[in-house]
Design a protein around this motif. Sequence first.
Motif, short mmCIF file in Angstrom:
data_model
loop_
_atom_site.label_atom_id
_atom_site.label_comp_id
_atom_site.label_asym_id
_atom_site.label_seq_id
_atom_site.Cartn_x
_atom_site.Cartn_y
_atom_site.Cartn_z
N UNK A 3 -7.52 -12.53 26.65
CA UNK A 3 -6.43 -13.08 25.85
C UNK A 3 -5.10 -12.63 26.43
N UNK A 4 -4.17 -13.53 26.48
CA UNK A 4 -2.83 -13.21 26.96
C UNK A 4 -1.87 -13.37 25.80
N UNK A 5 -0.93 -12.47 25.73
CA UNK A 5 0.03 -12.50 24.64
C UNK A 5 1.44 -12.49 25.21
N UNK A 6 2.14 -13.55 24.96
CA UNK A 6 3.54 -13.66 25.35
C UNK A 6 4.32 -14.10 24.13
N UNK A 7 5.51 -13.59 24.00
CA UNK A 7 6.32 -13.88 22.83
C UNK A 7 7.69 -14.36 23.24
N UNK A 8 8.15 -15.40 22.58
CA UNK A 8 9.54 -15.83 22.64
C UNK A 8 10.15 -15.30 21.35
N UNK A 9 11.30 -14.67 21.46
CA UNK A 9 11.86 -14.01 20.28
C UNK A 9 13.37 -14.23 20.23
N UNK A 10 13.89 -14.11 19.02
CA UNK A 10 15.34 -14.21 18.82
C UNK A 10 15.79 -12.96 18.06
N UNK A 11 16.82 -12.33 18.62
CA UNK A 11 17.45 -11.17 18.01
C UNK A 11 18.84 -11.54 17.52
N UNK A 12 19.33 -10.77 16.57
CA UNK A 12 20.69 -10.94 16.09
C UNK A 12 21.31 -9.57 15.85
N UNK A 13 22.59 -9.56 15.53
CA UNK A 13 23.26 -8.32 15.17
C UNK A 13 23.24 -8.16 13.65
N UNK A 14 23.77 -7.06 13.17
CA UNK A 14 23.71 -6.75 11.74
C UNK A 14 24.40 -7.82 10.88
N UNK A 15 25.45 -8.46 11.43
CA UNK A 15 26.17 -9.49 10.69
C UNK A 15 25.57 -10.89 10.88
N UNK A 16 24.56 -10.96 11.74
CA UNK A 16 23.88 -12.23 12.04
C UNK A 16 24.83 -13.25 12.69
N UNK A 17 25.80 -12.75 13.44
CA UNK A 17 26.80 -13.63 14.04
C UNK A 17 26.52 -13.97 15.50
N UNK A 52 15.23 -8.38 15.01
CA UNK A 52 14.33 -9.51 15.22
C UNK A 52 14.35 -10.42 13.99
N UNK A 53 14.67 -11.70 14.20
CA UNK A 53 14.68 -12.65 13.10
C UNK A 53 13.70 -13.80 13.31
N UNK A 54 13.15 -13.89 14.53
CA UNK A 54 12.21 -14.98 14.83
C UNK A 54 11.39 -14.61 16.05
N UNK A 55 10.10 -14.98 16.01
CA UNK A 55 9.27 -14.89 17.22
C UNK A 55 8.13 -15.87 17.12
N UNK A 56 7.62 -16.24 18.27
CA UNK A 56 6.46 -17.11 18.34
C UNK A 56 5.56 -16.65 19.48
N UNK A 57 4.28 -16.82 19.30
CA UNK A 57 3.28 -16.36 20.25
C UNK A 57 2.86 -17.50 21.17
N UNK A 79 19.30 -23.54 16.54
CA UNK A 79 18.65 -22.23 16.52
C UNK A 79 18.60 -21.68 15.10
N UNK A 80 19.71 -21.83 14.36
CA UNK A 80 19.74 -21.39 12.97
C UNK A 80 18.66 -22.09 12.15
N UNK A 81 18.49 -23.37 12.37
CA UNK A 81 17.47 -24.14 11.63
C UNK A 81 16.07 -23.66 11.98
N UNK A 82 15.83 -23.37 13.24
CA UNK A 82 14.53 -22.85 13.67
C UNK A 82 14.22 -21.53 12.97
N UNK A 83 15.18 -20.62 12.98
CA UNK A 83 14.99 -19.33 12.32
C UNK A 83 14.77 -19.52 10.83
#
Length: 97
Positions: A3-17, A52-57, A79-83
């Motif tokens: 099994x292989x595991x790869x992740x696409x992820x989205x990070x944000x800052x504390x203010x989500x800006x 971390x606010x979003x990830x997919x495998x 991107x906001x809609x995806x999250x």
Amino acid sequence: MRDHNYFVYILTNIKRSVLYTGVTNDLSARLEEHKNGSKQTSFTSRYKCYYLVYFEHHQYIDQAIDREKEIKGWSRAKKDALISAENKDWKFLNDED
């Protein structure tokens, strides 16, 4: 077959800006690197994108890289809609991965 595991992820800052999109094969380790990394000039360090606010495998790295590139090309609104579709309240998922 391994099994292989790869992740696409989205990070944000504390203010989500600010959003940062990345790809990795070890999400927990990568999040730790972003938060405690020594590269003070990196985007995530400069904008304090550690949450971390979003990830997919993905099973295959090619698919993960293609998806990362796709998301990076999107508008902020898309991107906001995806999250929001997966994480309505934009909770920080760092401790849940």
